[in-house]
Design a protein around this motif. Structure first.
Motif, PDB file in Angstrom:
ATOM      1  N   LEU A  53      39.326  62.409  42.787  1.00 17.64           N
ATOM      2  CA  LEU A  53      40.300  61.524  43.434  1.00 17.64           C
ATOM      3  C   LEU A  53      40.627  60.270  42.638  1.00 17.64           C
ATOM      4  N   GLY A  54      39.752  59.856  41.710  1.00 17.32           N
ATOM      5  CA  GLY A  54      40.032  58.637  40.965  1.00 17.32           C
ATOM      6  C   GLY A  54      38.758  57.974  40.471  1.00 17.32           C
ATOM      7  N   ALA A  55      38.891  56.710  40.072  1.00 23.78           N
ATOM      8  CA  ALA A  55      37.795  55.957  39.457  1.00 23.78           C
ATOM      9  C   ALA A  55      36.983  55.182  40.491  1.00 23.78           C
ATOM     10  N   LEU A  56      35.676  55.092  40.250  1.00 28.00           N
ATOM     11  CA  LEU A  56      34.758  54.290  41.054  1.00 28.00           C
ATOM     12  C   LEU A  56      33.617  53.869  40.151  1.00 28.00           C
ATOM     13  N   ALA A  57      33.507  52.555  39.901  1.00 26.56           N
ATOM     14  CA  ALA A  57      32.486  52.074  38.974  1.00 26.56           C
ATOM     15  C   ALA A  57      32.143  50.615  39.275  1.00 26.56           C
ATOM     16  N   PRO A  58      30.948  50.195  38.840  1.00 28.02           N
ATOM     17  CA  PRO A  58      30.600  48.780  39.013  1.00 28.02           C
ATOM     18  C   PRO A  58      31.433  47.908  38.075  1.00 28.02           C
ATOM     19  N   GLN A  59      31.882  46.782  38.592  1.00 27.22           N
ATOM     20  CA  GLN A  59      32.652  45.794  37.830  1.00 27.22           C
ATOM     21  C   GLN A  59      31.955  44.444  37.980  1.00 27.22           C
ATOM     22  N   ALA A  60      32.464  43.432  37.331  1.00 21.07           N
ATOM     23  CA  ALA A  60      31.884  42.091  37.439  1.00 21.07           C
ATOM     24  C   ALA A  60      31.926  41.583  38.881  1.00 21.07           C
ATOM     25  N   TRP A  63      31.306  46.772  42.969  1.00 24.13           N
ATOM     26  CA  TRP A  63      31.850  48.107  42.807  1.00 24.13           C
ATOM     27  C   TRP A  63      33.341  48.108  43.153  1.00 24.13           C
ATOM     28  N   ALA A  64      34.131  48.839  42.366  1.00 20.99           N
ATOM     29  CA  ALA A  64      35.579  48.900  42.563  1.00 20.99           C
ATOM     30  C   ALA A  64      36.036  50.344  42.448  1.00 20.99           C
ATOM     31  N   TYR A  65      37.107  50.664  43.185  1.00 20.28           N
ATOM     32  CA  TYR A  65      37.688  51.991  43.068  1.00 20.28           C
ATOM     33  C   TYR A  65      39.199  51.897  42.955  1.00 20.28           C
ATOM     34  N   GLN A  66      39.774  52.938  42.361  1.00 23.39           N
ATOM     35  CA  GLN A  66      41.221  53.113  42.291  1.00 23.39           C
ATOM     36  C   GLN A  66      41.488  54.605  42.371  1.00 23.39           C
ATOM     37  N   GLU A  76      37.898  46.318  45.586  1.00 27.97           N
ATOM     38  CA  GLU A  76      36.751  45.921  44.766  1.00 27.97           C
ATOM     39  C   GLU A  76      35.839  45.011  45.576  1.00 27.97           C
ATOM     40  N   GLY A  77      34.680  44.716  44.994  1.00 23.74           N
ATOM     41  CA  GLY A  77      33.753  43.771  45.599  1.00 23.74           C
ATOM     42  C   GLY A  77      32.711  44.396  46.509  1.00 23.74           C
ATOM     43  N   PHE A  78      32.410  45.662  46.339  1.00 24.40           N
ATOM     44  CA  PHE A  78      31.435  46.337  47.180  1.00 24.40           C
ATOM     45  C   PHE A  78      30.042  46.220  46.575  1.00 24.40           C
ATOM     46  N   ASP A  79      29.032  46.186  47.433  1.00 19.56           N
ATOM     47  CA  ASP A  79      27.649  46.029  46.977  1.00 19.56           C
ATOM     48  C   ASP A  79      27.116  47.269  46.265  1.00 19.56           C
ATOM     49  N   ASP A  80      27.592  48.435  46.660  1.00 20.45           N
ATOM     50  CA  ASP A  80      27.121  49.671  46.044  1.00 20.45           C
ATOM     51  C   ASP A  80      28.177  50.764  46.212  1.00 20.45           C
ATOM     52  N   ALA A  81      27.909  51.906  45.610  1.00 17.82           N
ATOM     53  CA  ALA A  81      28.875  53.014  45.633  1.00 17.82           C
ATOM     54  C   ALA A  81      29.075  53.552  47.042  1.00 17.82           C
ATOM     55  N   ARG A  82      28.018  53.621  47.833  1.00 14.18           N
ATOM     56  CA  ARG A  82      28.141  54.146  49.199  1.00 14.18           C
ATOM     57  C   ARG A  82      29.046  53.249  50.045  1.00 14.18           C
ATOM     58  N   GLN A  83      28.935  51.945  49.881  1.00 11.90           N
ATOM     59  CA  GLN A  83      29.797  51.023  50.614  1.00 11.90           C
ATOM     60  C   GLN A  83      31.259  51.216  50.195  1.00 11.90           C
ATOM     61  N   ALA A  84      31.487  51.442  48.912  1.00 10.83           N
ATOM     62  CA  ALA A  84      32.851  51.709  48.433  1.00 10.83           C
ATOM     63  C   ALA A  84      33.375  53.025  49.008  1.00 10.83           C
ATOM     64  N   LEU A  85      32.525  54.056  49.073  1.00 13.76           N
ATOM     65  CA  LEU A  85      32.934  55.328  49.656  1.00 13.76           C
ATOM     66  C   LEU A  85      33.304  55.168  51.132  1.00 13.76           C
ATOM     67  N   ALA A  86      32.538  54.360  51.862  1.00 11.21           N
ATOM     68  CA  ALA A  86      32.839  54.118  53.272  1.00 11.21           C
ATOM     69  C   ALA A  86      34.206  53.441  53.413  1.00 11.21           C
TER      70      ALA A  86
END
Length: 139
Positions: A53-60, A63-66, A76-86
């Motif tokens: 579906l796209g990008a998901l990676a830690p940033q400064a 965690w950010a996704y597009q 952006e601005g998530f504490d971890d990958a699971r929070q970004a997925l939610a």
């Protein structure tokens, strides 16, 4: 990129003019699983088709996704990958995800990433988009 929206929105309030959604058993939701692996967001359906579906990676900024597709679905601005997925689960619609499954080929055996141990979240999406919420995290 945009930052995370606040957790309060207009759907939290009950409006007396809104009709109650039909019982869930009359219009079953479709279940998908979202994965974060190797800097990407993947989704699988009940037939075990896996798509990117796209990008998901830690940033400064955290965690950010597009996500790929016609519209810009990013945050952006998530504490971890699971929070970004939610957040992704709460941001996409059935029509978007169904369209991606229609447009994209299964990653297949050769290109298929191993997502067994990856952070993941299951979502149940209402194909009519009429349930409240239209997207809900599965237990």
């Amino acid at each position: 990129m945009t930052s995370r929206p606040s957790h309060t929105d207009a759907t939290d309030a009950t409006d007396a003019t809104d009709a109650a959604p039909p019982p869930a058993e009359s219009h079953p939701a479709h279940t998908f699983t979202l994965y974060a692996s190797g800097g990407r967001v993947y989704a699988s359906n009940v037939r075990d088709k896996l798509i990117d579906l796209g990008a998901l990676a830690p940033q400064a900024q955290g965690w950010a996704y597009q996500l790929d597709g016609d519209g810009r679905v990013e945050a952006e601005g998530f504490d971890d990958a699971r929070q970004a997925l939610a957040h992704i689960a709460a941001s996409i619609t059935f029509l978007y995800l169904d369209g991606q499954f229609t447009a994209l080929q299964d990653l297949g055996d050769r290109a298929r990433p191993d997502v067994r141990g990856a952070p993941q979240i299951q979502v149940a999406l209402d194909p009519r988009g009429q349930a409240r919420p239209a997207i809900g995290a599965a237990a």
